[in-house]
Design an enzyme around this catalytic site. Structure first.
Site, mmCIF file in Angstrom:
data_model
loop_
_atom_site.group_PDB
_atom_site.id
_atom_site.type_symbol
_atom_site.label_atom_id
_atom_site.label_comp_id
_atom_site.label_asym_id
_atom_site.label_seq_id
_atom_site.Cartn_x
_atom_site.Cartn_y
_atom_site.Cartn_z
ATOM 1 N N HIS A 124 18.320 8.595 -9.159
ATOM 2 C CA HIS A 124 16.962 8.583 -9.723
ATOM 3 C C HIS A 124 16.698 9.963 -10.341
ATOM 4 O O HIS A 124 17.235 10.967 -9.862
ATOM 5 C CB HIS A 124 16.001 8.337 -8.556
ATOM 6 C CG HIS A 124 14.584 8.105 -8.931
ATOM 7 N ND1 HIS A 124 13.712 9.122 -9.216
ATOM 8 C CD2 HIS A 124 13.875 6.968 -9.064
ATOM 9 C CE1 HIS A 124 12.523 8.619 -9.485
ATOM 10 N NE2 HIS A 124 12.599 7.313 -9.408
ATOM 11 N N ASP A 201 19.138 10.994 -0.342
ATOM 12 C CA ASP A 201 17.876 10.456 -0.842
ATOM 13 C C ASP A 201 17.721 9.066 -0.237
ATOM 14 O O ASP A 201 18.384 8.114 -0.653
ATOM 15 C CB ASP A 201 17.933 10.409 -2.378
ATOM 16 C CG ASP A 201 16.759 9.652 -2.986
ATOM 17 O OD1 ASP A 201 15.949 9.090 -2.231
ATOM 18 O OD2 ASP A 201 16.664 9.619 -4.230
ATOM 19 N N GLN A 204 15.233 4.442 -0.980
ATOM 20 C CA GLN A 204 15.464 2.988 -1.021
ATOM 21 C C GLN A 204 16.208 2.471 0.210
ATOM 22 O O GLN A 204 16.513 1.281 0.280
ATOM 23 C CB GLN A 204 16.271 2.619 -2.284
ATOM 24 C CG GLN A 204 15.576 2.935 -3.586
ATOM 25 C CD GLN A 204 14.355 2.059 -3.846
ATOM 26 O OE1 GLN A 204 14.192 0.994 -3.251
ATOM 27 N NE2 GLN A 204 13.487 2.508 -4.732
ATOM 28 N N LYS A 227 7.117 3.585 0.034
ATOM 29 C CA LYS A 227 8.163 2.571 -0.143
ATOM 30 C C LYS A 227 8.483 1.867 1.177
ATOM 31 O O LYS A 227 9.299 0.960 1.224
ATOM 32 C CB LYS A 227 9.423 3.210 -0.729
ATOM 33 C CG LYS A 227 9.226 3.662 -2.179
ATOM 34 C CD LYS A 227 10.506 4.100 -2.807
ATOM 35 C CE LYS A 227 10.296 4.930 -4.056
ATOM 36 N NZ LYS A 227 10.020 4.141 -5.258
ATOM 37 N N CYS A 365 13.746 5.029 -14.025
ATOM 38 C CA CYS A 365 13.900 6.472 -13.739
ATOM 39 C C CYS A 365 15.352 6.819 -13.417
ATOM 40 O O CYS A 365 15.614 7.673 -12.552
ATOM 41 C CB CYS A 365 12.992 6.931 -12.594
ATOM 42 S SG CYS A 365 11.266 6.789 -12.989
HETATM 43 N N1 PMP Z 1 14.805 8.274 -5.257
HETATM 44 C C1 PMP Z 1 14.947 6.953 -5.392
HETATM 45 C C2 PMP Z 1 16.284 6.315 -5.133
HETATM 46 C C3 PMP Z 1 13.837 6.178 -5.740
HETATM 47 O O1 PMP Z 1 13.965 4.860 -5.872
HETATM 48 C C4 PMP Z 1 12.593 6.812 -5.971
HETATM 49 C C5 PMP Z 1 11.365 6.027 -6.380
HETATM 50 N N2 PMP Z 1 11.583 5.031 -7.312
HETATM 51 C C6 PMP Z 1 12.510 8.189 -5.821
HETATM 52 C C7 PMP Z 1 13.639 8.886 -5.465
HETATM 53 C C8 PMP Z 1 11.233 8.942 -6.037
HETATM 54 O O2 PMP Z 1 10.304 8.633 -5.054
HETATM 55 P P1 PMP Z 1 8.799 9.175 -5.156
HETATM 56 O O3 PMP Z 1 8.329 8.843 -6.545
HETATM 57 O O4 PMP Z 1 8.076 8.414 -4.099
HETATM 58 O O5 PMP Z 1 8.833 10.639 -4.903
#
Ligand code: PMP
Length: 407
Positions: A124, A201, A204, A227, A365
């Site tokens: 991401h 990270d 997910q 999430k 993203c």
């Molecule tokens: N890492 C991953 C794998 C994600 O899916 C996301 C959110 N789509 C993020 C980071 C970022 O999370 P946040 O916007 O809640 O900071």
């Protein structure tokens, strides 16, 4: 999970009975954010109505109660991740802020020109850009692990990227586009052979997979509350105590100090050193409530139910001519990215929306991943434990209709 259990769980999420353009909502955008159960929203309400006072500073009753609730939430998070010490849990604004914190503070303490950071092509943006910024600041190099045709990391290339210049590896536990569950234990073991720490990270993964940071031997593990059925605006950084002690504070302000004079400031101990300013002490207690809710259903039960949804939806999607599923890893979470023929994903998403179905379209993203696959983006459905096979049936009917209109 029995039908009765599922019915009861769905009843905990008022939004699931909403009508969208007169149609029953089908919410398949859980990878972006999850819906909130009543208990989480009630916890927020109770916090503001009955427990609201700034924490850690007040001698008065409400301040002490709010402090106790916030610190109890920290313990709940520590237990959820099976962290060794509650001081290793830092509250942040989310995954993004947690990664920025590590990239900045770890980068400041340990990185110099010529050093390298390893990420993967499926990351991401929030696990790419903070490292890129560090690389620009310090004159470092970003190295990228590629994937095979199923969307799995190429571990042989990963091994070849690890060298004496590598300072940190930062990798998603689960891809938000491909659904791939990465072998993070193996990735960490290989990095540790080179004395390189690893940030995972977990944005997910934590909603779907039991995580034990000590068993994984993760150096840093991050996730976002929203999430995992919790509120927006709060997340978690787990870090090993020795590493958190070895890196400087990320932000300066109240709470993170021990003493301040105009000549010199000394910093507070963990975890407060990294929590400058008034924390989201209502959000933390709501997050703890969400974690209790998830644990009450059980991550094993959740995994079985969601895997059933993944298998069923994958099978049914192939009824559609021109179906191309992007991400077919052997170990996969309940996320399906797809394209149909040459139809643009945005058109599918827009028309599904008119039928009450919430899916995600675009690059999610993860633009470098989408570019490397040479596709315009994908349509993504991502499931939660409250989703049903009946919803998948209705989605397939709708998708067939939409594809018929667009072909
Ligand atoms: N890492 C991953 C794998 C994600 O899916 C996301 C959110 N789509 C993020 C980071 C970022 O999370 P946040 O916007 O809640 O900071």
């Amino acid at each position: 999970m029995t039908n009765e259990q599922l019915r009861q769980i769905r009843a905990d999420f008022p939004i699931l009975t909403e009508k969208i353009y007169t149609k029953d909502l089908i919410y398949f955008d859980n990878g972006a954010t999850t819906q909130k159960p009543r208990c989480v929203v009630e916890r927020i309400e109770e916090g503001y109505y009955h427990l609201n006072a700034n924490i850690h500073r007040g001698v008065h009753y409400l301040s002490q109660k709010a402090t106790e609730a916030h610190e109890a939430a920290r313990s709940t998070v520590a237990e959820f991740l099976h962290a060794g010490k509650r001081e290793e849990i830092i509250f942040t604004r989310g995954t993004t802020e947690a990664i920025n914190l590590v990239a900045t503070s770890f980068g400041e303490a340990f990185c110099k020109a010529g050093d390298e950071v390893i990420v993967s092509v499926m990351e991401h943006h929030s696990n790419i850009v903070p490292w890129q910024m560090l690389c620009e600041r310090k004159g470092m190099r970003l190295r990228v692990i590629p994937i095979n045709e199923r969307g799995e990391l190429d571990l042989e290339i990963y091994k070849s990227l690890l060298n004496e210049h590598t300072k940190i590896v930062s990798i998603a536990h689960v891809s938000n586009v491909l659904g791939t569950i990465n072998p993070v234990a193996e990735i960490i073991r290989l990095a540790h052979e080179h004395n390189v720490p690893v940030l995972v990270d977990g944005a997910q993964s934590v909603p779907h997979i039991p995580v034990n940071v000590v068993e994984l031997d993760a150096d840093f593990y991050v996730f976002s509350a929203h999430k995992i059925y919790g509120p927006t605006g709060i997340g978690v950084l787990y870090g090993k105590e020795n590493l958190l002690n070895a890196i400087p504070p990320y932000q300066g302000g109240g709470e993170m100090i021990q003493t301040v004079t105009f000549e010199k400031t000394t910093y507070n101990e963990l975890p407060f050193k990294f929590e400058a300013g008034t924390p989201d002490y209502i959000g933390s207690t709501a997050l703890a409530e969400a974690l209790r809710y998830v644990q009450c259903i059980g991550l094993d039960t959740i995994a079985i139910h969601e895997h059933g949804l993944l298998t069923y939806a994958t099978e049914r999607l192939f009824e559609i001519e021109g179906m191309h599923i992007i991400g077919t890893a052997k170990e996969k979470s309940a996320v399906i990215s797809f394209l149909v023929g040459t139809i643009h994903p945005y058109d599918i998403g827009m028309l599904l929306d008119k039928l009450g179905i919430a899916v995600r379209t675009g690059h999610h993203c993860a633009q470098p991943l989408i570019d490397s696959l040479e596709i315009p983006g994908t349509v993504r459905v991502s499931f939660a434990f409250y989703n049903t096979k009946g919803e998948i049936d209705n989605f397939i009917v709708a998708l067939k209709r939409v594809v018929g209109m667009l072909q």
